[in-house]
Design an enzyme around this catalytic site. Structure first.
Site, PDB file in Angstrom:
ATOM      1  N   LYS A 198       0.495  -1.237   0.077  1.00 36.36           N
ATOM      2  CA  LYS A 198       0.351   0.209  -0.013  1.00 36.36           C
ATOM      3  C   LYS A 198       0.626   1.261   0.145  1.00 36.36           C
ATOM      4  O   LYS A 198       0.841   1.834  -0.951  1.00 36.36           O
ATOM      5  CB  LYS A 198      -0.722   0.021   1.107  1.00 36.36           C
ATOM      6  CG  LYS A 198      -1.699   1.015   1.598  1.00 36.36           C
ATOM      7  CD  LYS A 198      -2.493   1.537   0.413  1.00 36.36           C
ATOM      8  CE  LYS A 198      -3.087   3.143   0.252  1.00 36.36           C
ATOM      9  NZ  LYS A 198      -4.210   3.276  -0.243  1.00 36.36           N
ATOM     10  N   CYS A 252      -2.814  11.128   1.068  1.00 29.76           N
ATOM     11  CA  CYS A 252      -2.277   9.771   0.630  1.00 29.76           C
ATOM     12  C   CYS A 252      -0.943  10.136   0.084  1.00 29.76           C
ATOM     13  O   CYS A 252      -0.135   9.655   0.505  1.00 29.76           O
ATOM     14  CB  CYS A 252      -3.463   9.331   0.108  1.00 29.76           C
ATOM     15  SG  CYS A 252      -4.569   8.981   0.976  1.00 29.76           S
TER      16      CYS A 252
HETATM   17  N1  SAJ Z   1      -0.982  15.126  -9.016  1.00 30.98           N
HETATM   18  C1  SAJ Z   1      -0.364  15.795  -9.859  1.00 30.98           C
HETATM   19  N2  SAJ Z   1       0.370  15.286 -11.215  1.00 30.98           N
HETATM   20  C2  SAJ Z   1      -0.619  14.257 -11.303  1.00 30.98           C
HETATM   21  C3  SAJ Z   1      -1.609  13.778 -10.663  1.00 30.98           C
HETATM   22  C4  SAJ Z   1      -1.577  14.016  -9.236  1.00 30.98           C
HETATM   23  O1  SAJ Z   1       0.666  17.042  -9.759  1.00 30.98           O
HETATM   24  O2  SAJ Z   1      -0.156  13.633 -12.105  1.00 30.98           O
HETATM   25  C5  SAJ Z   1      -1.323  15.717  -7.446  1.00 30.98           C
HETATM   26  C6  SAJ Z   1      -2.996  16.467  -7.249  1.00 30.98           C
HETATM   27  O3  SAJ Z   1      -3.142  17.148  -7.709  1.00 30.98           O
HETATM   28  C7  SAJ Z   1      -3.206  16.361  -5.722  1.00 30.98           C
HETATM   29  C8  SAJ Z   1      -2.423  14.552  -5.992  1.00 30.98           C
HETATM   30  O4  SAJ Z   1      -1.230  14.449  -6.522  1.00 30.98           O
HETATM   31  O5  SAJ Z   1      -2.625  16.978  -5.350  1.00 30.98           O
HETATM   32  C9  SAJ Z   1      -3.108  13.616  -5.281  1.00 30.98           C
HETATM   33  O6  SAJ Z   1      -3.779  13.291  -6.196  1.00 30.98           O
HETATM   34  P1  SAJ Z   1      -4.273  11.731  -6.533  1.00 30.98           P
HETATM   35  O7  SAJ Z   1      -5.118  11.570  -7.870  1.00 30.98           O
HETATM   36  O8  SAJ Z   1      -2.443  11.355  -7.579  1.00 30.98           O
HETATM   37  O9  SAJ Z   1      -4.228  10.586  -5.632  1.00 30.98           O
HETATM   38  P2  SAJ Z   1      -5.327  10.544  -4.360  1.00 30.98           P
HETATM   39  O10 SAJ Z   1      -4.024  11.325  -3.005  1.00 30.98           O
HETATM   40  O11 SAJ Z   1      -6.273  11.136  -4.544  1.00 30.98           O
HETATM   41  O12 SAJ Z   1      -5.592   9.158  -4.106  1.00 30.98           O
HETATM   42  C10 SAJ Z   1      -4.138   8.492  -4.310  1.00 30.98           C
HETATM   43  C11 SAJ Z   1      -3.953   6.932  -4.578  1.00 30.98           C
HETATM   44  N3  SAJ Z   1      -3.109   6.302  -4.863  1.00 30.98           N
HETATM   45  C12 SAJ Z   1      -2.592   5.929  -6.308  1.00 30.98           C
HETATM   46  O13 SAJ Z   1      -2.866   6.535  -7.705  1.00 30.98           O
HETATM   47  C13 SAJ Z   1      -1.577   4.997  -6.132  1.00 30.98           C
HETATM   48  C14 SAJ Z   1      -5.465   6.023  -4.318  1.00 30.98           C
HETATM   49  O14 SAJ Z   1      -5.418   4.876  -5.772  1.00 30.98           O
HETATM   50  C15 SAJ Z   1      -5.347   5.913  -3.288  1.00 30.98           C
HETATM   51  O15 SAJ Z   1      -6.503   4.836  -3.356  1.00 30.98           O
HETATM   52  C16 SAJ Z   1      -5.638   7.170  -2.340  1.00 30.98           C
HETATM   53  O16 SAJ Z   1      -4.051   7.664  -2.583  1.00 30.98           O
HETATM   54  C17 SAJ Z   1      -4.929   7.071  -1.117  1.00 30.98           C
HETATM   55  O17 SAJ Z   1      -6.457   6.120   0.069  1.00 30.98           O
HETATM   56  O18 SAJ Z   1      -4.235   5.894  -0.721  1.00 30.98           O
END
Ligand code: SAJ
Length: 405
Positions: A198, A252
């Site tokens: 995880k 996360c």
């Molecule tokens: N972000 C970027 N660039 C990207 C993608 C995201 O800057 O290309 C930023 C987003 O804007 C945000 C942050 O990263 O601020 C996190 O957003 P996210 O959409 O990447 O992830 P979360 O936190 O919403 O969800 C993540 C997911 N993990 C993965 O994809 C490995 C989700 O599957 C998990 O269940 C979740 O964390 C969790 O609860 O752990």
């Protein structure tokens, strides 16, 4: 019967999903107001498809209470905050929930921890509770969630899952329970491996985003368009770089990798650097905004507004959001200038100078920092009128008055 403990962003959809797939479920949360809201027929946060799922689960007989139940399976889905100073996990809520479960659980019950925990947490903090309570008959399982806010309901149905158990037979039993709704593959392993996978999954994403953010800075210095570079590099069949942005928020991606750094400070140095790179982005955007202000001769910070308070687009969650990080940096280093903030997804007041309508927001503004590309504005620069746009997420198009990272 299953008792889901903790009815937040993960526990609630999980409980609803099981209930609407024929499992007898009771949801428990210590927050009486939250339980009252659910019992009054209202969901507690916005998420695509959640209302429909809620209606189905209620029809199927789900109940919500503040009391722990006597049943064969418990799913603990409570928050795991981390200590911002020593970067280690705070297992307090998990420990408290497990302790209470052990007081009410019948013999040979299964205790599933869904909350995200650092590798070794169950060994260090939960196993001893069983010994202390004389309840070594209870079987421990870790079943980390993987659903992404914004697409939770669909991912809950379709994503593959991991079940970590001491006893593979118990693992099979719990896998069967999740298979009541989960259409993905369910891998059964030991508890420590499940904990680690995880954290590794979220660390992979954090590191990939950090790479993109570093590329953005390199391209700025070298006068290249980072978005064009990444778009073309990603055409390679084995390259998949994520997008740079104003920082990384949520509960996360900016949090879980610190569990590795906190527990293995000497070894996890590459992860630490990635997290520092991501954490530098909100301030980087602020400097970019200051460059643009100088270019356009804007001296009054009150003429600059911040659009977006949530940690990403089309969610209502502001935890660890880049905007909050940016406002903190601004207060620390740049004198805390009073910029207006607006986010149509956030109805409550979270920060000073927050306004609650686009008209009020745009009134008197000459520049907007678009921190979140909500669907209300994505690809629609015209909604900001004549304002100069700082666009760290590359969602405002290529107009001359749009400043990228
Ligand atoms: N972000 C970027 N660039 C990207 C993608 C995201 O800057 O290309 C930023 C987003 O804007 C945000 C942050 O990263 O601020 C996190 O957003 P996210 O959409 O990447 O992830 P979360 O936190 O919403 O969800 C993540 C997911 N993990 C993965 O994809 C490995 C989700 O599957 C998990 O269940 C979740 O964390 C969790 O609860 O752990």
């Amino acid at each position: 019967m299953v008792n889901v403990i903790g009815l937040g962003y993960i526990g609630l959809p999980t409980a609803l999903m099981m209930a609407s797939h024929g499992v007898e479920v009771i949801g428990t949360d210590y927050n009486a107001d939250l339980v009252a809201t659910l019992n009054a027929g209202r969901t507690t946060f916005k998420e695509e498809g959640l209302e429909e799922l809620f209606a189905k689960a209620v029809e199927a007989g789900i109940r919500f209470t503040t009391e722990y139940q006597v049943c064969d399976t418990y799913i603990v889905s409570v928050p795991t905050p981390y200590d911002k100073v020593d970067k280690k996990i705070d297992p307090g809520y998990v420990v408290a929930a497990c302790k209470t479960v052990l007081q009410v659980a019948p013999e040979n019950a299964v205790l599933v921890v869904e909350s995200t925990i650092s590798p070794g947490t169950i060994d260090r903090f939960v196993r001893s509770l069983l010994v202390e309570a004389g309840r070594e008959d209870v079987a421990l399982v870790h079943a980390p969630e993987r659903i992404i806010p914004g697409n939770m309901v669909s991912e809950l149905l379709r994503n593959n899952r991991t079940i970590g158990a001491d006893d593979p037979k118990v693992g099979e039993r719990v896998a069967k329970l999740y298979a009541s709704f989960c259409q993905g593959e369910i891998a059964i392993t030991d508890i420590r491996t499940a904990e680690m996978t995880k954290v590794v999954e979220n660390t992979f994403r954090a590191v990939n985003i950090a790479f993109a953010n570093e590329l953005a800075k390199v391209c700025r210095v070298g006068d290249m368009d980072v978005h064009e570079v990444i778009r073309i590099a990603n055409k390679h069949p084995r390259v998949n770089i994520l997008q740079p942005g104003p920082g990384v928020g949520g509960h996360c991606i900016p949090v879980d990798p610190w569990f590795l750094v906190g527990d293995y400070p000497e070894t996890a140095s590459f992860v630490r650097l990635a997290l520092q790179t991501n954490a530098s982005m909100p301030e980087y955007v602020l400097h970019r905004a200051h460059e643009a202000m100088a270019e356009y001769g804007i001296t009054d910070p009150a003429k600059v507004g911040i659009y977006g308070l949530t940690y990403k687009e089309d969610v209502d969650d502001v935890r660890e959001s880049p905007t909050l990080q940016m406002l903190e940096a601004q207060a620390e280093h740049l004198g805390g200038a009073a910029m207006k903030v607006y986010d149509p997804w956030v109805e409550v007041d979270v920060v000073p100078n927050q306004v609650h309508s686009m008209d009020e927001f745009l009134d008197g503004l000459e520049m907007v920092i678009v921190m979140v590309g909500h669907s209300q504005v994505k690809g629609k620069p015209e909604v900001f009128g004549d304002c100069i746009l700082i666009d760290p997420r590359n969602v405002m198009g290529d107009d001359a008055n749009v400043w990228k990272l």
